[in-house]
Design a protein around this motif. Structure first.
Motif: not given
Length: 290
Positions: A232-253
Motif C-alpha cells: 500500500f505504501i509503495k503504491y500510494f507514494i508512486a501514485h501521489t508523489g507524497i512520501m508516507i512513513d510505515p509507522v504512522y501516516t501509512s496506517k491512517m491512510c
C-alpha cells in the motif's frame, strides 16, 4: 523560538470519487516536521519563560521525536539529552541526534518505564534542565496541535489522524471544541493494545461525540508492518508523489481507504487527512522495501 508556520493543504486524488485533502505538516521542516514541530513549539516557549537551557527527553532508537528535539535545541542555542530505550546501538537517526549535539544515554527497558525517576536521578539537581516526556506528550503539545484546526476549512466533515500517545488527537479535538465545529475526528491508533487511546485523549477534552477511534489498523503494533501495508505504501507514494512513513501516516491512510471501500462516507463529505511527518522512520525499515 519557532515562528508561526502554516503548512499547505492540497487535494489528494488517490481516493477516487471522494473529496479528500491532505494537510502537509510533513513539509514544515525536514527534521522538525509534522506534529513534532507543533508539539515542541510551546515546550520551547516554556523553556524560554522559565530560563531553562537544557531539554531532557526520551525515545526509542528510531525516534523522530529525538531527532526533532535535537534539531530544535541546536537551532535555539539549547542543550539536549535523550534517554534512549534499550541497548547501545548506532543508526542513521541517532547519528543525526549526535550531529545536532544531543547527548545519548542508553537505558535498560525496565528503568526506562519510570521516566520521572530517571530524570530526577541524573538531572534532579540541575535547575537548567526541563523534563520533556516521550514524544513531547503533555499540555504544551496539546496546545500546539490544537492550532492546526484554525488552518483547516471550517466545513471539514471528517478529520483523520494517526495516534501514538494520543497527544496530537487530543489537541485536534480541543481545537474542534474551541471553534465549535461539527467536524468528526477519526483517530487511527498505531499501537497494539490501543484501548488506552480514548481515555488519554479525553483526559484533555472531556467526553465528546465527535471522536471516533478506529482500532484494528495497527498491523501488529508500533513500528510493525505487513506485506499488504508495505505494498500500500509503495503504491500510494508512486501514485501521489507524497512520501508516507510505515509507522504512522501509512496506517491512517490505509484505514481511510478501507473505510471508504466499505461506504462509511458520502461523496459530498469533505475529508482532511493530517500528514504528521515522521518520514525518517523509513530509515529503520528500508530492508522491507527492497
Amino acid at each position: 523560538m519557532f515562528a508561526d508556520i502554516h503548512s499547505p493543504l492540497q487535494p489528494l486524488n488517490f481516493f477516487h470519487g471522494y473529496q479528500v485533502l491532505v494537510k502537509r505538516d510533513d513539509l514544515i521542516d525536514p527534521f522538525i516536521s509534522g506534529n513534532k514541530w507543533r508539539k515542541l513549539k510551546y515546550i520551547l516557549a516554556e523553556a524560554d519563560r522559565t530560563g531553562k537551557n537544557h531539554l531532557v527527553t526520551f525515545g526509542g532508537a528510531y525516534s523522530n521525536h529525538l531527532v526533532a528535539t535535537a534539531a530544535a535545541c541546536a537551532r535555539n542555542g539549547l542543550q539536549s539529552t535523550a534517554f534512549v530505550r534499550g541497548e547501545a546501538v548506532e543508526n542513521e537517526m541517532l547519528l543525526l541526534c549526535k550531529l545536532y549535539g544531543m547527548q545519548l544515554r542508553f537505558t535498560d527497558r525496565l528503568s526506562y518505564q519510570n521516566k520521572p525517576l530517571l530524570f530526577d536521578r541524573y538531572f534532579g539537581g540541575d535547575h537548567t534542565a526541563l523534563f520533556v516526556d516521550e514524544g513531547g506528550a503533555g499540555p504544551h503539545a496539546v496546545k500546539g496541535c490544537a492550532e492546526i484546526i484554525a488552518e483547516l476549512p471550517a466545513d471539514t466533515s471528517h478529520l483523520f489522524c494517526a495516534a501514538g500517545t494520543g497527544t496530537t488527537a487530543a489537541g485536534l479535538l480541543k481545537g474542534i471544541q474551541a471553534a465549535q465545529l461539527k467536524t468528526i475526528l477519526h483517530v487511527v491508533p498505531v499501537l497494539k493494545g490501543d484501548d488506552f487511546i480514548s481515555p488519554e485523549i479525553l483526559k484533555y477534552t472531556g467526553p465528546d461525540h465527535r471522536l471516533r477511534v478506529h482500532t484494528g489498523y495497527h498491523f501488529g503494533g508500533y513500528a510493525k508492518t505487513s506485506p499488504a501495508l508495505i505494498e500500500f505504501i509503495k503504491y500510494f507514494i508512486a501514485h501521489t508523489g507524497i512520501m508516507i512513513d510505515p509507522v504512522y501516516t501509512s496506517k491512517m491512510c490505509y484505514a481511510l481507504a478501507d473505510l471508504l471501500k466499505h461506504n462509511h462516507f458520502n461523496p459530498d463529505d469533505k475529508i482532511v487527512v493530517l500528514h504528521t511527518g515522521g518520514l525518517l522512520g523509513l530509515l529503520g525499515m528500508k530492508e522491507k522495501f527492497h
